[in-house]
Design a protein around this motif. Structure first.
Motif, PDB file in Angstrom:
ATOM      1  N   PRO A 150      29.771  63.920  25.112  1.00 49.27           N
ATOM      2  CA  PRO A 150      30.852  62.924  25.149  1.00 49.27           C
ATOM      3  C   PRO A 150      32.087  63.437  25.886  1.00 49.27           C
ATOM      4  CG  PRO A 150      29.931  63.077  22.938  1.00 49.27           C
ATOM      5  CD  PRO A 150      29.308  64.186  23.752  1.00 49.27           C
ATOM      6  N   GLU A 151      32.349  64.734  25.781  1.00 51.59           N
ATOM      7  CA  GLU A 151      33.510  65.321  26.457  1.00 51.59           C
ATOM      8  C   GLU A 151      33.351  65.261  27.976  1.00 51.59           C
ATOM      9  OE1 GLU A 151      33.122  66.641  22.363  1.00 51.59           O
ATOM     10  OE2 GLU A 151      31.714  66.917  24.018  1.00 51.59           O
ATOM     11  N   TYR A 177      35.583  63.140  30.631  1.00 51.76           N
ATOM     12  CA  TYR A 177      36.189  63.826  31.774  1.00 51.76           C
ATOM     13  C   TYR A 177      35.817  63.125  33.082  1.00 51.76           C
ATOM     14  CZ  TYR A 177      37.117  67.411  35.269  1.00 51.76           C
ATOM     15  OH  TYR A 177      37.570  68.071  36.379  1.00 51.76           O
ATOM     16  N   MET A 178      34.534  62.818  33.244  1.00 46.03           N
ATOM     17  CA  MET A 178      34.070  62.210  34.495  1.00 46.03           C
ATOM     18  C   MET A 178      34.613  60.796  34.677  1.00 46.03           C
ATOM     19  SD  MET A 178      30.174  63.673  34.680  1.00 46.03           S
ATOM     20  CE  MET A 178      29.798  62.860  36.234  1.00 46.03           C
ATOM     21  N   VAL A 179      34.636  60.016  33.621  1.00 46.69           N
ATOM     22  CA  VAL A 179      35.184  58.665  33.724  1.00 46.69           C
ATOM     23  C   VAL A 179      36.661  58.748  34.105  1.00 46.69           C
ATOM     24  CG1 VAL A 179      35.806  56.591  32.415  1.00 46.69           C
ATOM     25  CG2 VAL A 179      33.511  57.537  32.200  1.00 46.69           C
ATOM     26  N   GLY A 180      37.399  59.626  33.458  1.00 43.99           N
ATOM     27  CA  GLY A 180      38.812  59.779  33.783  1.00 43.99           C
ATOM     28  C   GLY A 180      39.047  60.269  35.198  1.00 43.99           C
ATOM     29  N   LYS A 181      38.234  61.208  35.640  1.00 44.73           N
ATOM     30  CA  LYS A 181      38.414  61.816  36.957  1.00 44.73           C
ATOM     31  C   LYS A 181      37.955  60.899  38.095  1.00 44.73           C
ATOM     32  CE  LYS A 181      37.281  66.015  39.578  1.00 44.73           C
ATOM     33  NZ  LYS A 181      38.587  66.571  39.862  1.00 44.73           N
ATOM     34  N   PHE A 182      36.832  60.193  37.902  1.00 42.97           N
ATOM     35  CA  PHE A 182      36.225  59.440  38.995  1.00 42.97           C
ATOM     36  C   PHE A 182      36.313  57.928  38.868  1.00 42.97           C
ATOM     37  CE2 PHE A 182      33.545  63.373  38.722  1.00 42.97           C
ATOM     38  CZ  PHE A 182      34.044  63.981  39.858  1.00 42.97           C
ATOM     39  N   GLN A 183      36.552  57.416  37.656  1.00 45.10           N
ATOM     40  CA  GLN A 183      36.459  55.971  37.464  1.00 45.10           C
ATOM     41  C   GLN A 183      37.670  55.362  36.775  1.00 45.10           C
ATOM     42  OE1 GLN A 183      33.347  53.865  38.630  1.00 45.10           O
ATOM     43  NE2 GLN A 183      34.344  55.441  39.837  1.00 45.10           N
ATOM     44  N   SER A 184      38.800  56.025  36.825  1.00 42.45           N
ATOM     45  CA  SER A 184      40.032  55.406  36.326  1.00 42.45           C
ATOM     46  C   SER A 184      40.459  54.337  37.330  1.00 42.45           C
ATOM     47  CB  SER A 184      41.137  56.455  36.192  1.00 42.45           C
ATOM     48  OG  SER A 184      41.511  56.926  37.478  1.00 42.45           O
ATOM     49  N   ALA A 185      41.255  53.390  36.884  1.00 42.89           N
ATOM     50  CA  ALA A 185      41.744  52.346  37.788  1.00 42.89           C
ATOM     51  C   ALA A 185      42.506  52.973  38.963  1.00 42.89           C
ATOM     52  CB  ALA A 185      42.634  51.367  37.027  1.00 42.89           C
ATOM     53  N   ILE A 206      32.622  70.122  39.249  1.00 49.05           N
ATOM     54  CA  ILE A 206      33.628  69.055  39.197  1.00 49.05           C
ATOM     55  C   ILE A 206      34.866  69.454  38.379  1.00 49.05           C
ATOM     56  CG2 ILE A 206      31.993  67.188  39.652  1.00 49.05           C
ATOM     57  CD1 ILE A 206      32.005  66.617  36.597  1.00 49.05           C
ATOM     58  N   GLY A 207      34.926  70.723  38.008  1.00 50.34           N
ATOM     59  CA  GLY A 207      36.096  71.205  37.284  1.00 50.34           C
ATOM     60  C   GLY A 207      35.904  71.236  35.781  1.00 50.34           C
ATOM     61  N   GLU A 208      36.824  71.916  35.109  1.00 50.69           N
ATOM     62  CA  GLU A 208      36.830  72.029  33.641  1.00 50.69           C
ATOM     63  C   GLU A 208      35.524  72.604  33.082  1.00 50.69           C
ATOM     64  OE1 GLU A 208      39.622  71.295  31.745  1.00 50.69           O
ATOM     65  OE2 GLU A 208      40.604  70.938  33.662  1.00 50.69           O
ATOM     66  N   GLY A 209      34.786  73.370  33.913  1.00 55.00           N
ATOM     67  CA  GLY A 209      33.526  73.962  33.477  1.00 55.00           C
ATOM     68  C   GLY A 209      32.330  73.037  33.574  1.00 55.00           C
ATOM     69  N   TYR A 210      32.504  71.855  34.133  1.00 58.34           N
ATOM     70  CA  TYR A 210      31.416  70.874  34.250  1.00 58.34           C
ATOM     71  C   TYR A 210      30.825  70.875  35.658  1.00 58.34           C
ATOM     72  CZ  TYR A 210      33.428  68.929  29.966  1.00 58.34           C
ATOM     73  OH  TYR A 210      33.903  68.752  28.692  1.00 58.34           O
ATOM     74  N   VAL A 211      29.531  70.571  35.721  1.00 59.03           N
ATOM     75  CA  VAL A 211      28.863  70.386  37.004  1.00 59.03           C
ATOM     76  C   VAL A 211      28.080  69.079  36.968  1.00 59.03           C
ATOM     77  CG1 VAL A 211      28.627  72.865  37.486  1.00 59.03           C
ATOM     78  CG2 VAL A 211      26.749  71.637  36.364  1.00 59.03           C
TER      79      VAL A 211
END
Length: 165
Positions: free
Chosen positions: A35-36, A40-48, A149-154
């Protein structure tokens, strides 16, 4: 059911896309990503705001509506020879009703209108249902792609391509 694909052109419509993204991504990726990471991805890539920035840079987003209600969206970019189908998402209860087919047809039409010879997308390697759908639509795996993609995520993806006529 009346199906319409409308181009998102203003902040209100970008907000509709962002709301759809938040809902669909949490439903669709919950068995693949934490969920984290989804947050993160929704906020980074899919915010308005990100959708608005992408559109200012030449991307195009379209909202899929069924009987007037937003049920999905696509995002397209048009770099060089290929059209990048960056987003194609549909609420679970509207899958299998022909809406996705119309979304793919629009992507192909727009790619050809922009003079592109193929459609390309990235899909999570563990997203078996989407990989199967793309295969049925004529996409083939080109290569593997791991993106930090940052924050330790790929993002651990396949690049898939469909040649256009």
């Amino acid at each position: 059911m009346d199906i319409e694909l409308k181009r998102a052109l203003d902040k209100a419509q970008y907000g509709i896309v962002a709301k759809l993204a938040d809902e669909i991504w949490h439903e669709h990726y919950s068995s693949i990503l934490s969920p984290e990471q989804i947050d993160y991805m929704v906020g980074k890539f899919q915010s308005a705001e990100e959708i608005e920035r992408s559109c200012a840079d030449g991307a195009e987003y379209y909202i899929a509506c069924a009987d007037g209600a937003p049920v999905g969206y696509i995002g397209l970019e048009f770099p060089e020879k290929e059209c990048f189908l960056s987003k194609l998402y549909l609420k679970k209860e509207f899958r299998g009703l022909g809406i996705g087919k119309k979304m793919f047809e629009l992507a192909e039409k727009l790619a050809e209108e922009h003079g592109k010879t193929s459609l390309m997308l990235h899909v999570n390697k563990y997203n078996a249902s989407s990989i199967a759908v793309y295969g049925k639509r004529g996409f083939e795996k080109r290569c593997d792609l791991v993106t930090d993609i940052g924050e330790g995520y790929v993002m651990d993806d396949y690049v898939m391509v469909k040649q256009l006529a």
